[in-house]
Design an enzyme around this catalytic site. Structure first.
Site, PDB file in Angstrom:
ATOM      1  N   THR A  97       0.790  -1.280  -0.016  1.00 35.23           N
ATOM      2  CA  THR A  97       0.180   0.056   0.078  1.00 35.23           C
ATOM      3  C   THR A  97       0.836   1.221  -0.080  1.00 35.23           C
ATOM      4  O   THR A  97       1.496   1.588   1.049  1.00 35.23           O
ATOM      5  CB  THR A  97      -0.976  -0.009   1.283  1.00 35.23           C
ATOM      6  OG1 THR A  97      -1.675  -1.167   1.133  1.00 35.23           O
ATOM      7  CG2 THR A  97      -1.838   1.237   1.334  1.00 35.23           C
ATOM      8  N   LYS A 172      -7.434   1.571  -3.265  1.00 35.69           N
ATOM      9  CA  LYS A 172      -6.781   1.413  -2.058  1.00 35.69           C
ATOM     10  C   LYS A 172      -7.293   2.419  -1.023  1.00 35.69           C
ATOM     11  O   LYS A 172      -7.817   2.373   0.031  1.00 35.69           O
ATOM     12  CB  LYS A 172      -5.715   0.756  -1.870  1.00 35.69           C
ATOM     13  CG  LYS A 172      -5.156   0.410  -0.436  1.00 35.69           C
ATOM     14  CD  LYS A 172      -6.177  -0.779   0.079  1.00 35.69           C
ATOM     15  CE  LYS A 172      -5.648  -1.002   1.603  1.00 35.69           C
ATOM     16  NZ  LYS A 172      -4.251  -2.003   1.630  1.00 35.69           N
ATOM     17  N   LYS A 240      -0.245   5.213   8.410  1.00 38.87           N
ATOM     18  CA  LYS A 240       0.838   5.492   7.463  1.00 38.87           C
ATOM     19  C   LYS A 240      -0.277   5.467   6.045  1.00 38.87           C
ATOM     20  O   LYS A 240      -0.072   6.333   5.150  1.00 38.87           O
ATOM     21  CB  LYS A 240       1.556   4.257   7.051  1.00 38.87           C
ATOM     22  CG  LYS A 240       2.518   4.122   5.950  1.00 38.87           C
ATOM     23  CD  LYS A 240       2.091   3.394   4.761  1.00 38.87           C
ATOM     24  CE  LYS A 240       1.864   1.853   4.896  1.00 38.87           C
ATOM     25  NZ  LYS A 240       1.827   1.369   3.617  1.00 38.87           N
TER      26      LYS A 240
END
Length: 289
Positions: A97, A172, A240
């Protein structure tokens, strides 16, 4: 069956690479910590390599699953990196990711060398990786995706091409926006039910059959009510991801007021020592103001 390499054997990569081997693909692995690569080979029977470059030599498909943009660049570039050993016409599939910017950057770098790149972040957490039922959101060329998709089915229940390079990462981001708001709402609901003196188990079991139903509710309400937060995707990782989301939103002008607020709620969990708690731990802020 394909000749593959897998770079990065964390809580996600370790079982994902194992599924590839179990499906009969040739798999060579690399991990920054050699002991983890050795443990993987002992469990699944594949090969290990001391550098990414050596791991990917001869591979048709190379999969990476590391921490962030910088980690990704560190295994792709340089004399010992993936690009230095990647065969002509091979495909690099990145399950990290990361940002859409780094996805586009790596797509250009691969294309300039006659190689292919697919950004393919996943959703489903550690359990999804272990059970081989991940949702995989991809960005890249249709021809490269057509070659990689059957192999990704080793650990993916839904594997979808969303558009050109970067589209997987952007999808995502949408996923994480949805999750953040849902978890905060669920935390508030559980806390409210408890404060109201209701039978929380009965309340959540009932409303989870109606319009309030979600994956988070089905899988996290009980452990959230019990104060158990050891189920995979950590708060540190979520922050994050949300940093990537908020950075992208600043560029494209999307308003994300709830997401920005939930990010700060996760920061509070970190300040309480819960950085390694799973994402359902937002409820600790309501119990310990």
């Amino acid at each position: 069956m394909a000749r593959t390499a897998f770079i990065g054997l964390g809580v996600m990569g370790f079982p994902m690479a194992g599924h590839l081997k179990a499906k009969g693909h040739e798999v060579t692995v690399y991990n920054r910590t050699p002991q983890k690569a050795a443990a993987w080979a002992e469990r699944f029977g594949g090969r290990t390599a001391p550098t990414p470059r050596e791991a990917v030599q001869g591979a048709e498909l190379v999969f990476a699953c590391v921490g962030n943009d910088d980690d990704l660049r560190s295994v792709v570039y340089g004399e010992a990196g993936i690009l230095a050993g990647l065969a002509e016409d091979a495909i690099l599939v990145d399950h990290t990711t990361a940002s859409a910017d780094v996805a586009r950057e790596l797509a250009r770098a691969c294309g300039e060398r006659g190689r292919h790149f697919i950004d393919a972040p996943v959703s489903g957490g550690q359990a999804g990786a272990e059970n081989g039922v991940l949702t995989i959101m991809c960005g890249g060329e249709e021809a490269a995706f057509a070659r990689a998709e059957p192999v990704m089915r080793a650990y993916g229940r839904a594997v979808t091409l969303m558009g050109p390079a970067g589209s997987g990462q952007l999808t995502k981001m949408v996923n994480q926006i949805c999750i953040g708001g849902l978890v905060q709402a669920l935390a508030e609901a559980v806390n409210f039910a408890q404060k109201a003196g209701l039978d929380t188990d009965k309340v959540l079991a009932t409303i989870s059959k109606g319009a309030a139903q979600s994956w988070q509710m089905e899988n996290r309400w009980k452990t959230m009510a019990e104060g158990k937060f050891d189920f995979g995707f950590a708060v540190d990782w979520m922050r994050k991801d949300l940093a990537i989301v908020l950075d992208e939103a600043r560029r494209n002008g999307a308003a994300l007021p709830v997401t920005a607020l939930v990010d700060q709620f996760y920061r509070q969990v970190q300040q309480k020592g819960g950085g390694r708690f799973d994402t359902s731990s937002l409820i600790v802020n309501l119990r310990e103001p």
